[in-house]
Design a protein around this motif. Structure first.
Motif, PDB file in Angstrom:
ATOM      1  N   GLY A   9      24.784  22.457  42.015  1.00 42.36           N
ATOM      2  CA  GLY A   9      23.618  22.820  41.216  1.00 42.36           C
ATOM      3  C   GLY A   9      23.780  24.193  40.567  1.00 42.36           C
ATOM      4  N   THR A  10      24.880  24.890  40.852  1.00 43.27           N
ATOM      5  CA  THR A  10      25.141  26.148  40.148  1.00 43.27           C
ATOM      6  C   THR A  10      25.071  25.869  38.648  1.00 43.27           C
ATOM      7  OG1 THR A  10      26.635  26.813  41.902  1.00 43.27           O
ATOM      8  CG2 THR A  10      26.798  28.029  39.828  1.00 43.27           C
ATOM      9  N   HIS A  11      25.696  24.767  38.262  1.00 47.76           N
ATOM     10  CA  HIS A  11      25.564  24.307  36.882  1.00 47.76           C
ATOM     11  C   HIS A  11      24.738  23.032  36.793  1.00 47.76           C
ATOM     12  CE1 HIS A  11      29.387  26.687  35.956  1.00 47.76           C
ATOM     13  NE2 HIS A  11      28.432  27.230  35.247  1.00 47.76           N
ATOM     14  N   ALA A  12      25.026  22.096  37.685  1.00 44.80           N
ATOM     15  CA  ALA A  12      24.406  20.781  37.516  1.00 44.80           C
ATOM     16  C   ALA A  12      24.493  19.931  38.788  1.00 44.80           C
ATOM     17  CB  ALA A  12      25.099  20.035  36.372  1.00 44.80           C
ATOM     18  N   PHE A  47      30.827  28.645  30.556  1.00 45.86           N
ATOM     19  CA  PHE A  47      31.900  29.073  31.457  1.00 45.86           C
ATOM     20  C   PHE A  47      32.462  30.410  30.971  1.00 45.86           C
ATOM     21  CE2 PHE A  47      31.882  24.509  32.301  1.00 45.86           C
ATOM     22  CZ  PHE A  47      31.962  24.499  33.687  1.00 45.86           C
ATOM     23  N   ARG A 107      36.869  25.751  30.478  1.00 46.40           N
ATOM     24  CA  ARG A 107      36.403  25.261  31.770  1.00 46.40           C
ATOM     25  C   ARG A 107      37.532  25.246  32.800  1.00 46.40           C
ATOM     26  NH1 ARG A 107      34.877  19.124  32.081  1.00 46.40           N
ATOM     27  NH2 ARG A 107      34.677  18.964  34.333  1.00 46.40           N
ATOM     28  N   CYS A 132      37.046  11.601  41.722  1.00 41.18           N
ATOM     29  CA  CYS A 132      35.831  12.434  41.806  1.00 41.18           C
ATOM     30  C   CYS A 132      35.705  12.968  43.229  1.00 41.18           C
ATOM     31  CB  CYS A 132      34.567  11.641  41.514  1.00 41.18           C
ATOM     32  SG  CYS A 132      34.458  10.885  39.902  1.00 41.18           S
ATOM     33  N   CYS A 191      38.359  15.703  44.463  1.00 44.85           N
ATOM     34  CA  CYS A 191      38.144  17.096  44.052  1.00 44.85           C
ATOM     35  C   CYS A 191      36.858  17.680  44.626  1.00 44.85           C
ATOM     36  CB  CYS A 191      38.091  17.216  42.532  1.00 44.85           C
ATOM     37  SG  CYS A 191      39.665  16.981  41.706  1.00 44.85           S
ATOM     38  N   HIS A 192      36.000  16.851  45.175  1.00 48.06           N
ATOM     39  CA  HIS A 192      34.708  17.351  45.647  1.00 48.06           C
ATOM     40  C   HIS A 192      34.541  17.190  47.154  1.00 48.06           C
ATOM     41  CE1 HIS A 192      32.540  18.339  41.850  1.00 48.06           C
ATOM     42  NE2 HIS A 192      33.461  17.550  41.330  1.00 48.06           N
ATOM     43  N   TRP A 214      32.914  15.099  33.164  1.00 46.69           N
ATOM     44  CA  TRP A 214      33.206  15.715  34.446  1.00 46.69           C
ATOM     45  C   TRP A 214      34.616  15.363  34.901  1.00 46.69           C
ATOM     46  CZ3 TRP A 214      30.559  19.579  35.165  1.00 46.69           C
ATOM     47  CH2 TRP A 214      29.168  19.618  35.217  1.00 46.69           C
TER      48      TRP A 214
HETATM   49  C1  HEC Z   1      40.445  17.184  38.966  1.00 48.04           C
HETATM   50  C2  HEC Z   1      39.354  17.485  39.876  1.00 48.04           C
HETATM   51  C3  HEC Z   1      37.966  16.977  39.543  1.00 48.04           C
HETATM   52  C4  HEC Z   1      37.581  15.677  39.294  1.00 48.04           C
HETATM   53  C5  HEC Z   1      38.449  14.433  39.203  1.00 48.04           C
HETATM   54  C6  HEC Z   1      36.136  15.714  39.164  1.00 48.04           C
HETATM   55  N1  HEC Z   1      35.681  16.997  39.310  1.00 48.04           N
HETATM   56 FE1  HEC Z   1      33.746  17.616  39.184  1.00 48.04          FE
HETATM   57  N2  HEC Z   1      34.354  19.542  39.226  1.00 48.04           N
HETATM   58  C7  HEC Z   1      35.631  19.964  39.471  1.00 48.04           C
HETATM   59  C8  HEC Z   1      35.676  21.422  39.380  1.00 48.04           C
HETATM   60  C9  HEC Z   1      36.895  22.283  39.593  1.00 48.04           C
HETATM   61  C10 HEC Z   1      34.368  21.846  39.057  1.00 48.04           C
HETATM   62  C11 HEC Z   1      33.896  23.279  38.818  1.00 48.04           C
HETATM   63  C12 HEC Z   1      34.198  23.683  37.402  1.00 48.04           C
HETATM   64  C13 HEC Z   1      33.473  22.829  36.415  1.00 48.04           C
HETATM   65  O1  HEC Z   1      32.221  22.779  36.479  1.00 48.04           O
HETATM   66  O2  HEC Z   1      34.136  22.202  35.586  1.00 48.04           O
HETATM   67  C14 HEC Z   1      33.555  20.629  38.973  1.00 48.04           C
HETATM   68  C15 HEC Z   1      32.199  20.617  38.682  1.00 48.04           C
HETATM   69  C16 HEC Z   1      31.390  19.502  38.750  1.00 48.04           C
HETATM   70  C17 HEC Z   1      29.945  19.509  38.649  1.00 48.04           C
HETATM   71  C18 HEC Z   1      29.076  20.749  38.413  1.00 48.04           C
HETATM   72  C19 HEC Z   1      28.906  21.562  39.665  1.00 48.04           C
HETATM   73  C20 HEC Z   1      28.063  22.800  39.483  1.00 48.04           C
HETATM   74  O3  HEC Z   1      26.867  22.766  39.818  1.00 48.04           O
HETATM   75  O4  HEC Z   1      28.599  23.799  39.000  1.00 48.04           O
HETATM   76  C21 HEC Z   1      29.521  18.198  38.792  1.00 48.04           C
HETATM   77  C22 HEC Z   1      28.085  17.694  38.781  1.00 48.04           C
HETATM   78  C23 HEC Z   1      30.710  17.387  38.945  1.00 48.04           C
HETATM   79  N3  HEC Z   1      31.824  18.201  38.912  1.00 48.04           N
HETATM   80  C24 HEC Z   1      30.710  16.007  39.098  1.00 48.04           C
HETATM   81  C25 HEC Z   1      31.857  15.216  39.058  1.00 48.04           C
HETATM   82  C26 HEC Z   1      31.841  13.769  38.999  1.00 48.04           C
HETATM   83  C27 HEC Z   1      30.592  12.886  39.041  1.00 48.04           C
HETATM   84  C28 HEC Z   1      33.146  13.368  38.912  1.00 48.04           C
HETATM   85  C29 HEC Z   1      33.690  11.962  38.726  1.00 48.04           C
HETATM   86  C30 HEC Z   1      33.062  11.191  37.671  1.00 48.04           C
HETATM   87  C31 HEC Z   1      33.976  14.577  38.948  1.00 48.04           C
HETATM   88  N4  HEC Z   1      33.153  15.670  39.038  1.00 48.04           N
HETATM   89  C32 HEC Z   1      35.357  14.589  38.916  1.00 48.04           C
HETATM   90  C33 HEC Z   1      36.727  19.182  39.749  1.00 48.04           C
HETATM   91  C34 HEC Z   1      36.764  17.799  39.536  1.00 48.04           C
END
Ligand code: HEC
Ligand code: HEC
Ligand code: HEC
Ligand code: HEC
Ligand code: HEC
Ligand code: HEC
Ligand code: HEC
Length: 369
Positions: free
Chosen positions: A127-130, A353, A274, A190, A193-194, A5
């Motif tokens: 939850g769209t993906h996970a 994707f 992705r 994390c 970005c969220h 992720w």
């Molecule tokens: C650089 C920005 C960035 C970081 C850092 C990041 N994410 Fe994300 N994350 C995204 C983006 C953009 C998406 C949507 C595209 C994808 O699924 O890759 C996403 C998607 C996800 C999803 C799936 C969501 C769905 O249901 O579609 C999860 C779960 C998630 N991230 C968890 C994490 C966790 C836990 C961390 C840290 C360990 C993390 N991400 C770090 C940008 C980030």
């Protein structure tokens, strides 16, 4: 190779076009996008105030992946899924136990005399993906590291499986039976970005005051003066951004080509699929259309499933058989454009994707059922 992720390629750009942020840009640690500095919160309006005047955007917006991408562990959806996990956990890992009985959510790994436990506090992903749960851990200096739980819930299979980037074989660190440990900077990324804002107190992220989800001011910048002036337009508004700046603002989280090793940017590489901004800008469509941005095909204020995205309207904007000067499909196709030119690719075992590198393909990818 399985990317996690939080891949190592980390955006180095902030919301670069936004003048509202420029006063803090110089002091930022370029390592992650929204620096959790208290100064970012300056000029910040209450997110709920946007609804007073922009009810149209707000109503549908709340259903988007952006709005729902982070929730506390207590949230009802998170609890419902953890309950399912608690009831079926022995199918996944006999040494694991989920304890939802108290006020906290604890996961416990018991192997012989070795017992490890972790309190989960956030649930990532709409939850769209996970959905992926994490537990943040205070250290002696008031910083917080994070353990990403080993088990995620996947929409595609409606069941739990190993979190992307983690391996079936458990590692050897203290938390290895429960997940992967991220240090403080990675943990912040994390959240950066969220979520919309990461306020600081005493030099540390105040996790109790996070505004979860990617909401209005994450994309539009702090808007206090906009609210107080009844909607005066500020400098740096999105519509005025150049094509590349617009792409980079989305790419701050969705990643941009500059984050990638140039060697990796090849059409057959599933790992870049992705990262939509990385792929899109390679497309002849993009290179030959100064007006094309992410917003040509996505309305960021509406959930993806309400945008008829699987239709052909996006393509017909520029490839319309009714328009004499448009370039048309040389295979004489008038429908199902995405199937052949923008197919879905299996990127993780349980996640597909859409390949944004729009092109003529010699063969179509096979997607396992
Ligand atoms: C650089 C920005 C960035 C970081 C850092 C990041 N994410 Fe994300 N994350 C995204 C983006 C953009 C998406 C949507 C595209 C994808 O699924 O890759 C996403 C998607 C996800 C999803 C799936 C969501 C769905 O249901 O579609 C999860 C779960 C998630 N991230 C968890 C994490 C966790 C836990 C961390 C840290 C360990 C993390 N991400 C770090 C940008 C980030
Ligand atoms: C008191 C009413 C009011 C409130 C509250 C308000 N807006 Fe606005 N907003 C407006 C009006 C009016 C316009 C149109 C201005 C124009 O077109 O001249 C506008 C335009 C915008 C635009 C497009 C132009 C630009 O400046 O980029 C954005 C984005 C925007 N608002 C975001 C927000 C956000 C985010 C919030 C919540 C923090 C918010 N607004 C709260 C009245 C409001
Ligand atoms: C602050 C980080 C961030 C920024 C900036 C951002 N996104 Fe996202 N985006 C995410 C995350 C995280 C997700 C995964 C949401 C989820 O959990 O489903 C996502 C998901 C999406 C999705 C899938 C939406 C859905 O409802 O399932 C689309 C489409 C998307 N983003 C487009 C864009 C576009 C277009 C822009 C720029 C206008 C943009 N994003 C800017 C972080 C961001
Ligand atoms: C993922 C990034 C993102 C988020 C989150 C986001 N916007 Fe926007 N917004 C944009 C972009 C990009 C545009 C420019 C659209 C265009 O050029 O067609 C825009 C345009 C606007 C406009 C002016 C044009 C219009 O559609 O009327 C308003 C007003 C606005 N946004 C309000 C909001 C409000 C209110 C929220 C929160 C409910 C919000 N936005 C959340 C990216 C975002
Ligand atoms: C030519 C049209 C087009 C453009 C331009 C475009 N997209 Fe997409 N995008 C799509 C389509 C079609 C889908 C698949 C929608 C579906 O499955 O319902 C999609 C899906 C997505 C998703 C959901 C995850 C996935 O890959 O299936 C994200 C996130 C996303 N786009 C982000 C972006 C970003 C960021 C940009 C700008 C760099 C962008 N898109 C530009 C057409 C486009
Ligand atoms: C903003 C305008 C625009 C949009 C939207 C757009 N395209 Fe294009 N596309 C172009 C232009 C311009 C070219 C270059 C045409 C030429 O050869 O001069 C192109 C080229 C192509 C090519 C040839 C690529 C190659 O490998 O040579 C394909 C295939 C294609 N587009 C398919 C699509 C599909 C499918 C969609 C919808 C998902 C789409 N386009 C959306 C503008 C657009
Ligand atoms: C069944 C698969 C298929 C479908 C569906 C399809 N295409 Fe194509 N398309 C192709 C193939 C194959 C080529 C290359 C043909 C050739 O050798 O010239 C092509 C070529 C193109 C080109 C390049 C034209 C040029 O002169 O360089 C464009 C643009 C394009 N398609 C657009 C579209 C659009 C828009 C749609 C939906 C309305 C669409 N395609 C649907 C298979 C398909």
């Amino acid at each position: 190779m399985l990317t996690s992720w939080a891949p190592y390629a980390v955006p180095v750009l902030g919301l670069l076009g936004l003048v509202a942020f420029s006063s803090v840009r110089d002091q930022r640690n370029d390592e992650f996008p929204l620096q959790p500095q208290s100064s970012v919160a300056v000029g910040w309006a209450d997110e709920s105030s946007c609804a007073d005047c922009h009810f149209e955007q707000v109503e549908l917006f709340l259903q988007t992946g952006h709005a729902q991408t982070l929730r506390t562990v207590e949230d009802s959806r998170s609890q419902e899924l953890l309950q399912v996990f608690q009831d079926s956990v022995s199918e996944y890992d006999q040494t694991l136990r989920v304890d939802l009985s108290g006020r906290d959510v604890d996961v416990v790994s018991q192997s012989g005399a070795n017992s490890r436990s972790l309190e989960l506090d956030w649930c990532f992903g709409s939850g769209t993906h996970a959905h992926t749960w994490v537990g943040t851990l205070p250290d002696a200096r008031g910083q917080r590291d994070l353990v990403e739980f080993r088990w995620s819930w996947y929409h595609e299979t409606a069941s739990f499986d190993i979190t992307p980037g983690q391996t079936a074989q458990k590692g050897s660190g203290y938390f290895a039976p429960l997940g992967t440990l991220f240090d403080t900077p990675k943990a912040r990324r994390c959240f950066a970005c969220h979520s919309t804002v990461l306020p600081e107190s005493n030099g540390h992220v105040d996790y109790n005051a996070i505004h979860p989800g990617v909401t209005c001011q994450r994309c539009h910048g702090p808007r206090q003066s906009h609210v107080e002036s009844n909607g005066e337009i500020q400098e740096g508004f999105w519509q005025a951004a150049s094509q590349m700046d617009s792409i980079k603002r989305c790419g701050e989280c969705h990643r941009i080509a500059e984050d990638q090793d140039p060697e990796d940017i090849k059409p057959e590489n599933p790992d870049i699929v992705r990262f939509q901004p990385v792929s899109l800008v390679q497309s002849p469509c993009f290179k030959n259309s100064p007006q094309m941005t992410c917003v040509s095909c996505h309305n960021p204020h509406r959930p993806l499933n309400s945008q008829n995205s699987s239709g052909i309207w996006q393509c017909v904007q520029c490839h319309d058989s009714q328009q004499e000067d448009h370039v048309l499909c040389s295979a004489d196709q008038l429908d199902n454009c995405l199937e052949c030119h923008m197919p879905k690719i299996q990127v993780f075992e349980n996640i597909q994707f859409t390949d944004h590198w729009i092109r003529v393909r010699k063969s179509l990818p096979k997607i396992p059922n």
